[in-house]
Design a protein around this motif. Structure first.
Motif, PDB file in Angstrom:
ATOM      1  N   THR A  42       0.846  -1.193   0.000  1.00 49.82           N
ATOM      2  CA  THR A  42       0.000   0.000   0.000  1.00 49.82           C
ATOM      3  C   THR A  42       0.884   1.246   0.000  1.00 49.82           C
ATOM      4  O   THR A  42       2.067   1.170   0.371  1.00 49.82           O
ATOM      5  CB  THR A  42      -0.909   0.045   1.242  1.00 49.82           C
ATOM      6  OG1 THR A  42      -0.094   0.271   2.413  1.00 49.82           O
ATOM      7  CG2 THR A  42      -1.677  -1.262   1.404  1.00 49.82           C
ATOM      8  N   PHE A  65      -8.324   9.011 -10.131  1.00 50.20           N
ATOM      9  CA  PHE A  65      -9.293   8.032  -9.641  1.00 50.20           C
ATOM     10  C   PHE A  65     -10.561   7.982 -10.486  1.00 50.20           C
ATOM     11  O   PHE A  65     -11.393   7.094 -10.301  1.00 50.20           O
ATOM     12  CB  PHE A  65      -9.651   8.314  -8.174  1.00 50.20           C
ATOM     13  CG  PHE A  65      -8.590   7.853  -7.214  1.00 50.20           C
ATOM     14  CD1 PHE A  65      -8.339   6.507  -7.027  1.00 50.20           C
ATOM     15  CD2 PHE A  65      -7.838   8.775  -6.494  1.00 50.20           C
ATOM     16  CE1 PHE A  65      -7.361   6.071  -6.142  1.00 50.20           C
ATOM     17  CE2 PHE A  65      -6.863   8.352  -5.608  1.00 50.20           C
ATOM     18  CZ  PHE A  65      -6.622   6.996  -5.432  1.00 50.20           C
ATOM     19  N   THR A  68      -9.983   6.610 -17.151  1.00 48.40           N
ATOM     20  CA  THR A  68      -9.838   5.219 -17.566  1.00 48.40           C
ATOM     21  C   THR A  68      -8.414   4.888 -17.999  1.00 48.40           C
ATOM     22  O   THR A  68      -8.189   4.041 -18.860  1.00 48.40           O
ATOM     23  CB  THR A  68     -10.799   4.901 -18.727  1.00 48.40           C
ATOM     24  OG1 THR A  68     -10.522   5.799 -19.823  1.00 48.40           O
ATOM     25  CG2 THR A  68     -12.239   5.050 -18.290  1.00 48.40           C
ATOM     26  N   THR A  82      -1.153   6.339 -15.132  1.00 50.12           N
ATOM     27  CA  THR A  82      -1.238   5.024 -15.765  1.00 50.12           C
ATOM     28  C   THR A  82      -0.354   4.951 -17.002  1.00 50.12           C
ATOM     29  O   THR A  82       0.365   3.960 -17.212  1.00 50.12           O
ATOM     30  CB  THR A  82      -2.699   4.712 -16.145  1.00 50.12           C
ATOM     31  OG1 THR A  82      -3.547   4.969 -15.031  1.00 50.12           O
ATOM     32  CG2 THR A  82      -2.843   3.254 -16.570  1.00 50.12           C
ATOM     33  N   ASN A 112      -5.536  -0.280 -16.880  1.00 44.91           N
ATOM     34  CA  ASN A 112      -6.599   0.309 -16.068  1.00 44.91           C
ATOM     35  C   ASN A 112      -7.764  -0.628 -15.753  1.00 44.91           C
ATOM     36  O   ASN A 112      -8.267  -0.614 -14.635  1.00 44.91           O
ATOM     37  CB  ASN A 112      -7.129   1.581 -16.727  1.00 44.91           C
ATOM     38  CG  ASN A 112      -7.806   2.492 -15.719  1.00 44.91           C
ATOM     39  OD1 ASN A 112      -7.138   3.097 -14.894  1.00 44.91           O
ATOM     40  ND2 ASN A 112      -9.122   2.577 -15.780  1.00 44.91           N
ATOM     41  N   ASN A 114      -7.637  -3.780 -15.256  1.00 44.45           N
ATOM     42  CA  ASN A 114      -7.221  -4.984 -14.534  1.00 44.45           C
ATOM     43  C   ASN A 114      -6.380  -4.735 -13.285  1.00 44.45           C
ATOM     44  O   ASN A 114      -6.205  -5.641 -12.473  1.00 44.45           O
ATOM     45  CB  ASN A 114      -6.421  -5.888 -15.486  1.00 44.45           C
ATOM     46  CG  ASN A 114      -7.252  -6.374 -16.657  1.00 44.45           C
ATOM     47  OD1 ASN A 114      -8.150  -7.188 -16.504  1.00 44.45           O
ATOM     48  ND2 ASN A 114      -6.953  -5.863 -17.852  1.00 44.45           N
ATOM     49  N   ILE A 115      -5.871  -3.536 -13.135  1.00 45.05           N
ATOM     50  CA  ILE A 115      -5.015  -3.205 -11.993  1.00 45.05           C
ATOM     51  C   ILE A 115      -5.682  -2.099 -11.185  1.00 45.05           C
ATOM     52  O   ILE A 115      -6.049  -1.058 -11.736  1.00 45.05           O
ATOM     53  CB  ILE A 115      -3.617  -2.751 -12.457  1.00 45.05           C
ATOM     54  CG1 ILE A 115      -2.951  -3.821 -13.329  1.00 45.05           C
ATOM     55  CG2 ILE A 115      -2.746  -2.409 -11.258  1.00 45.05           C
ATOM     56  CD1 ILE A 115      -2.714  -5.139 -12.631  1.00 45.05           C
ATOM     57  N   SER A 116      -5.826  -2.305  -9.891  1.00 48.89           N
ATOM     58  CA  SER A 116      -6.498  -1.314  -9.053  1.00 48.89           C
ATOM     59  C   SER A 116      -5.720  -0.003  -9.045  1.00 48.89           C
ATOM     60  O   SER A 116      -4.502   0.032  -9.265  1.00 48.89           O
ATOM     61  CB  SER A 116      -6.642  -1.827  -7.617  1.00 48.89           C
ATOM     62  OG  SER A 116      -5.380  -1.842  -6.965  1.00 48.89           O
ATOM     63  N   LYS A 117      -6.440   1.073  -8.775  1.00 54.99           N
ATOM     64  CA  LYS A 117      -5.796   2.386  -8.722  1.00 54.99           C
ATOM     65  C   LYS A 117      -4.735   2.424  -7.626  1.00 54.99           C
ATOM     66  O   LYS A 117      -3.673   3.042  -7.797  1.00 54.99           O
ATOM     67  CB  LYS A 117      -6.843   3.469  -8.486  1.00 54.99           C
ATOM     68  CG  LYS A 117      -7.815   3.678  -9.640  1.00 54.99           C
ATOM     69  CD  LYS A 117      -7.160   4.332 -10.838  1.00 54.99           C
ATOM     70  CE  LYS A 117      -8.193   4.684 -11.897  1.00 54.99           C
ATOM     71  NZ  LYS A 117      -7.605   5.400 -13.054  1.00 54.99           N
ATOM     72  N   GLU A 118      -4.991   1.770  -6.500  1.00 54.58           N
ATOM     73  CA  GLU A 118      -4.008   1.789  -5.414  1.00 54.58           C
ATOM     74  C   GLU A 118      -2.720   1.088  -5.840  1.00 54.58           C
ATOM     75  O   GLU A 118      -1.623   1.582  -5.579  1.00 54.58           O
ATOM     76  CB  GLU A 118      -4.566   1.121  -4.164  1.00 54.58           C
ATOM     77  CG  GLU A 118      -3.591   1.172  -2.991  1.00 54.58           C
ATOM     78  CD  GLU A 118      -4.166   0.635  -1.702  1.00 54.58           C
ATOM     79  OE1 GLU A 118      -4.156  -0.598  -1.530  1.00 54.58           O
ATOM     80  OE2 GLU A 118      -4.640   1.455  -0.885  1.00 54.58           O
ATOM     81  N   THR A 119      -2.851  -0.051  -6.518  1.00 55.17           N
ATOM     82  CA  THR A 119      -1.662  -0.760  -6.989  1.00 55.17           C
ATOM     83  C   THR A 119      -0.937   0.046  -8.053  1.00 55.17           C
ATOM     84  O   THR A 119       0.298   0.081  -8.089  1.00 55.17           O
ATOM     85  CB  THR A 119      -2.044  -2.145  -7.533  1.00 55.17           C
ATOM     86  OG1 THR A 119      -2.632  -2.925  -6.484  1.00 55.17           O
ATOM     87  CG2 THR A 119      -0.821  -2.887  -8.066  1.00 55.17           C
ATOM     88  N   GLN A 120      -1.680   0.717  -8.910  1.00 60.45           N
ATOM     89  CA  GLN A 120      -1.049   1.595  -9.892  1.00 60.45           C
ATOM     90  C   GLN A 120      -0.245   2.691  -9.195  1.00 60.45           C
ATOM     91  O   GLN A 120       0.880   3.006  -9.612  1.00 60.45           O
ATOM     92  CB  GLN A 120      -2.108   2.241 -10.794  1.00 60.45           C
ATOM     93  CG  GLN A 120      -2.785   1.295 -11.768  1.00 60.45           C
ATOM     94  CD  GLN A 120      -3.768   2.026 -12.659  1.00 60.45           C
ATOM     95  OE1 GLN A 120      -3.469   3.098 -13.186  1.00 60.45           O
ATOM     96  NE2 GLN A 120      -4.961   1.472 -12.830  1.00 60.45           N
TER      97      GLN A 120
END
Length: 216
Positions: A42, A65, A68, A82, A112, A114-120
């Motif tokens: 995190t 957030f 896309t 991204t 975008n 497939n990967i969460s915004k937090e992980t990005q």
């Protein structure tokens, strides 16, 4: 002659579409591997509290957030968080032109969805280029904090942290403790204080943050 030209253009367009579709498919196969190091981390684990996370997003990619992976109306001339990740993780050598189209497609249709915004965000914090010092290229906020300030990211004071955020659009030109860095930090503070309007990543250099654009 005109018919031959139209056929040639159609053939070239078809070849471009086929190539880009292939590139997107290859990126999809690499997706899990590329993001595996960041999947269970995190922003707080990296030393970024909620307030500083909000600052990073507000300055680097205000609509992060909500968008896309790309931001209209200019996805080929701007760079979201991204898109920055795609450039860092999916290209050995990035050049403008067709690679920008490929970057945009991968951001929109591979990363975008497939990967969460937090992980990005974690991946961005871990891989962002933060200039060169003593002949060594620096990647990631933690390495940047140690190299530029001899502190961990969580130990930085507010101005030091803003100096790292300020570097992102031009890491070597906006090195900490320079006039260019101090000016950009000043503009960032205007945005954070509500004195300057900044809503779209195309405004990332904050040229609009002058006295004439301050909120009343």
């Amino acid at each position: 002659m005109r018919r031959k030209l139209i056929c040639l253009l159609a053939l070239l367009c078809g070849a471009l579409v086929a190539y880009e579709a292939y590139a997107v498919g290859i990126a999809y196969k690499k997706l899990d591997h590329q993001f595996l190091p960041y999947a269970s981390v995190t922003p707080r684990d990296l030393g970024l509290n909620e307030k500083r996370q909000e600052i990073l997003i507000k300055i680097q990619d205000p609509a992060f957030f909500d968008h896309t992976g790309i931001e209209w109306p200019s996805p080929l001339t701007t760079t979201t968080i991204t898109q920055s990740l795609v450039k860092r993780l999916f290209f050995d050598k990035f050049t403008k032109g067709f690679k920008k189209i490929e970057q945009t497609l991968i951001a929109r249709f591979v990363v975008n969805p497939n990967i969460s915004k937090e992980t990005q965000l974690v991946a961005f914090m871990s891989t962002a280029y933060l200039g060169e010092k003593d002949g060594k290229q620096l990647f990631g906020f933690d390495q940047g904090a140690h190299s530029w300030f001899n502190k961990s990211l969580s130990e930085l004071n507010d101005d030091e942290y803003l100096s790292l955020v300020a570097m992102l659009p031009g890491p070597n030109r906006l090195r900490p403790n320079t006039a260019a860095s101090r000016e950009r930090v000043r503009r960032i503070k205007q945005v954070l204080n509500g004195e300057c309007i900044y809503e779209h990543v195309s405004q990332i250099f904050l040229d609009q943050c002058s006295e004439s654009n301050r909120r009343p």
